[in-house]
Design a protein around this motif. Structure first.
Motif, PDB file in Angstrom:
ATOM      1  N   ILE A  89       0.875  -1.190   0.000  1.00  0.00           N
ATOM      2  CA  ILE A  89       0.000   0.000   0.000  1.00  0.00           C
ATOM      3  C   ILE A  89       0.905   1.231   0.000  1.00  0.00           C
ATOM      4  O   ILE A  89       1.989   1.200   0.601  1.00  0.00           O
ATOM      5  N   ASP A  90       0.513   2.272  -0.733  1.00  0.00           N
ATOM      6  CA  ASP A  90       1.322   3.487  -0.788  1.00  0.00           C
ATOM      7  C   ASP A  90       0.610   4.614  -0.047  1.00  0.00           C
ATOM      8  O   ASP A  90      -0.612   4.722  -0.120  1.00  0.00           O
ATOM      9  N   ASN A  91       1.394   5.443   0.605  1.00  0.00           N
ATOM     10  CA  ASN A  91       0.813   6.650   1.177  1.00  0.00           C
ATOM     11  C   ASN A  91       0.952   7.758   0.124  1.00  0.00           C
ATOM     12  O   ASN A  91       2.060   8.017  -0.361  1.00  0.00           O
ATOM     13  N   LYS A  95       4.504   9.373  -0.412  1.00  0.00           N
ATOM     14  CA  LYS A  95       4.936   8.536  -1.547  1.00  0.00           C
ATOM     15  C   LYS A  95       5.722   7.307  -1.057  1.00  0.00           C
ATOM     16  O   LYS A  95       6.453   6.690  -1.819  1.00  0.00           O
ATOM     17  N   LYS A  96       5.572   6.981   0.208  1.00  0.00           N
ATOM     18  CA  LYS A  96       6.267   5.801   0.747  1.00  0.00           C
ATOM     19  C   LYS A  96       5.387   4.572   0.554  1.00  0.00           C
ATOM     20  O   LYS A  96       4.152   4.657   0.672  1.00  0.00           O
ATOM     21  N   VAL A 181       5.700   8.403   8.129  1.00  0.00           N
ATOM     22  CA  VAL A 181       6.494   9.532   7.634  1.00  0.00           C
ATOM     23  C   VAL A 181       5.639  10.807   7.545  1.00  0.00           C
ATOM     24  O   VAL A 181       5.969  11.834   8.126  1.00  0.00           O
ATOM     25  N   SER A 182       4.507  10.720   6.819  1.00  0.00           N
ATOM     26  CA  SER A 182       3.708  11.944   6.615  1.00  0.00           C
ATOM     27  C   SER A 182       2.676  12.145   7.726  1.00  0.00           C
ATOM     28  O   SER A 182       2.158  13.240   7.899  1.00  0.00           O
ATOM     29  N   GLY A 183       2.343  11.068   8.419  1.00  0.00           N
ATOM     30  CA  GLY A 183       1.309  11.162   9.455  1.00  0.00           C
ATOM     31  C   GLY A 183      -0.095  11.155   8.867  1.00  0.00           C
ATOM     32  O   GLY A 183      -1.084  11.225   9.582  1.00  0.00           O
ATOM     33  N   SER A 184      -0.209  11.048   7.534  1.00  0.00           N
ATOM     34  CA  SER A 184      -1.547  11.109   6.918  1.00  0.00           C
ATOM     35  C   SER A 184      -2.124   9.709   6.714  1.00  0.00           C
ATOM     36  O   SER A 184      -1.423   8.705   6.736  1.00  0.00           O
ATOM     37  N   LYS A 185      -3.476   9.691   6.514  1.00  0.00           N
ATOM     38  CA  LYS A 185      -4.162   8.403   6.302  1.00  0.00           C
ATOM     39  C   LYS A 185      -4.665   8.325   4.861  1.00  0.00           C
ATOM     40  O   LYS A 185      -5.663   7.686   4.573  1.00  0.00           O
ATOM     41  N   ASN A 186      -3.944   9.000   3.982  1.00  0.00           N
ATOM     42  CA  ASN A 186      -4.328   9.099   2.580  1.00  0.00           C
ATOM     43  C   ASN A 186      -3.672   7.947   1.796  1.00  0.00           C
ATOM     44  O   ASN A 186      -2.588   8.086   1.239  1.00  0.00           O
TER      45      ASN A 186
END
Ligand code: GAP
Length: 511
Positions: A89-91, A95-96, A181-186
């Protein structure tokens, strides 16, 4: 153990010539590592401990050394072309890329850490009366955390086994897992990603794609009949192999824990169908004994049954070690049924059956596999061994308490001064001992500094040659772990060392 300890292990490994980043002067290559002058010795000794325990101590196990390149159809038949993949799965913000199941397992680890905190608190409260088993069985917070872990396991299993990766994504969203890394759930959708590397066999042919083996096991399967016939092997028997394997690990991380190029030590044990569970349990306990024989605290090891069985297995368990970042797999024991041999028989049309004289019938044997990562075992030993000891008076020492037989050097020979005939006597001792042990010779710096340097690379015994040695033909030996010293005559030196540090002494614990 902690993240802090892990950082110390990584820097110690570099500073003392155990592990370097590959191509470091070109800024390195991610998840690829080189072993330095001390690392290569430790690695060789782990390999030797494994090989001797498997091959030399079992009359019905023999070895092979198959090529890394194999006919590409091997990997179609084995299921790796279609099935050797991880759910990714990618964030979208960082982009990780992550392994979806690892994100979920890391989330579960939080509940395990909470449980551990409850236990530590209770231990303090109850003191000597503390009964761990009873506490774990009755504490409502632990029960609640365990129920959450199990519920997540169930749902992950459902998603992975059905191949419905939407369920895995749903689980990640429901648990509110954020990108570290980004802290997002996107997140993107979860997709399968094949882990095999491929290259071209020749420069001229058109369709000549060839794979770098992702496991050494297939080199054993395709040679099974060659070995069985030429070695006149009777069931049950095993074939062992050590060697490089390659995987395009997207989430390569944690130092040498998950690498793109690594070494495996595998053994396929061929048995009569129907007896596989008996042998599975046998190898499960035998392999745990191999680990515990290294003197590592047994609380740092545990078994973990697989939730998702690999495409070839009907039972599988991991031996997990408590790494500085938590319990993780170091070895797998798999009951592989007759899957691989049957697939190779189907693909080639060649009979891979075993003729059982007692039963007067032919059949494809079942296989129980033990598979351990050499690099991971290296990390087990380094992270378990590295200690900073308080010596009082504000002094500390850094010591690597490796199992003596596996240490890069079994002894160091240190003349007290560089004159008065001491180096000559020390070199004579070195010549004799070097026939059996890897010895380190050093005459520079104070004896205290030299002891510390040997402690840091794990040398279990230092032999000091002093002025008396020339007359009394005796030396002082100093033990790494206790720092105790003892005078030993030269005539007894070899025997004294052998008892403490030889591979033979270590292997004795297994029989
Ligand atoms: N033939 C079975 C097999 O390959 P596996 O569980 O995929 O099973 C066996 O791998 C062992 O190899 C693991 O327990 C681990 O110690 C090691 N291993 C697997 N992937 C690795 C990697 N990317 N880096 C380092 N070691 C790895």
């Amino acid at each position: 153990m902690s993240e802090e300890h892990f950082k110390s292990v990584i820097s110690h490994a570099k500073e003392y010539g155990f592990v370097f980043l590959s191509s470091e002067i070109y800024d390195g290559l991610a998840a690829v590592y080189d072993y330095g002058q001390n690392g290569v010795e430790l690695k060789k000794n782990i390999r030797e401990y494994w090989w001797k325990s498997m091959v030399q101590l079992h009359e019905n196990i023999v070895g092979v050394d198959a090529s890394i390149f194999m006919a590409p159809d091997v990997w179609k038949a084995s299921g790796h072309v279609d099935g050797f993949s991880d759910p990714m799965i990618d964030n979208k913000d960082s982009k990780k890329r992550y392994r979806a199941d690892v994100l979920i397992e890391d989330f579960q680890e939080k509940y395990r850490v909470k449980n551990q905190k409850e236990i530590t608190k209770a231990k303090k409260r109850f003191g000597e009366d503390f009964d761990l088993e009873q506490f774990v069985a009755t504490n409502p917070n632990i029960a609640r955390n365990n129920a959450k872990i199990e519920a997540i396991d169930e749902r992950l299993k459902e998603g992975l086994e059905s191949g419905n990766l939407h369920l895995v994504k749903e689980l990640i969203e429901e648990l509110g897992i954020a990108c570290p890394v980004s802290g997002s759930k996107n997140w993107t959708d979860v997709r399968q990603f094949n882990l095999m590397y491929s290259t071209q066999m020749s420069a001229t042919d058109g369709d000549n794609k060839i794979y770098l083996r992702p496991e050494t096991a297939q080199g054993i399967f395709v040679n099974y009949l060659n070995v069985q016939k030429t070695g006149r092997m009777k069931l049950p028997f095993g074939i062992a192999q050590t060697g490089k394997a390659f995987r395009n690990e997207i989430v390569a991380r944690q130092f040498i824990m998950r690498m793109k190029e690594f070494e495996q030590m595998e053994m396929q044990f061929f048995v009569t169908p129907g007896q596989e569970m008996e042998w599975y349990n046998h190898w499960k306990s035998h392999r745990m004994k191999w680990h515990l024989n290294l003197g590592i605290d047994k609380r740092k090891y545990r078994f973990h049954d697989h939730i998702k069985l690999a495409h070839y297995a009907n039972a599988a368990v991991d031996i997990e070690f408590d790494f500085p970042f938590g319990f993780k797999e170091v070895e797998g024991i798999h009951s592989r049924t007759d899957f691989d041999l049957k697939q190779h028989e189907l693909a080639t049309g060649k009979k891979l059956q075993y003729f059982d004289h007692e039963k007067n019938e032919s059949y494809i044997p079942y296989v129980v596999e033990t598979s351990i990562g050499l690099d991971r075992m290296f990390l087990v030993l380094m992270s378990n061994a590295l200690q900073t000891e308080d010596l009082g008076d504000g002094q500390t020492r850094t010591v690597l308490k490796l199992p003596p037989a596996l240490s890069p050097f079994q002894c160091a020979i240190l003349p007290l001064v560089k004159k008065d005939g001491l180096p000559e006597l020390a070199k004579k001792i070195m010549r004799d001992l070097s026939l059996d042990f890897n010895c380190y010779y050093e005459e520079k710096d104070s004896i205290g500094k030299r002891y510390r340097r040997q402690d840091a690379i794990g040398t279990p015994i230092c032999i000091t040659v002093d002025h008396d040695s020339v007359n009394d033909q005796a030396v002082t030996i100093r033990y790494r772990d206790t720092m105790n010293q003892m005078r030993v005559s030269l005539s007894e030196l070899h025997e004294t060392i052998e008892k403490e540090v030889s591979m033979k002494a270590l292997l004795k614990g297994l029989i």
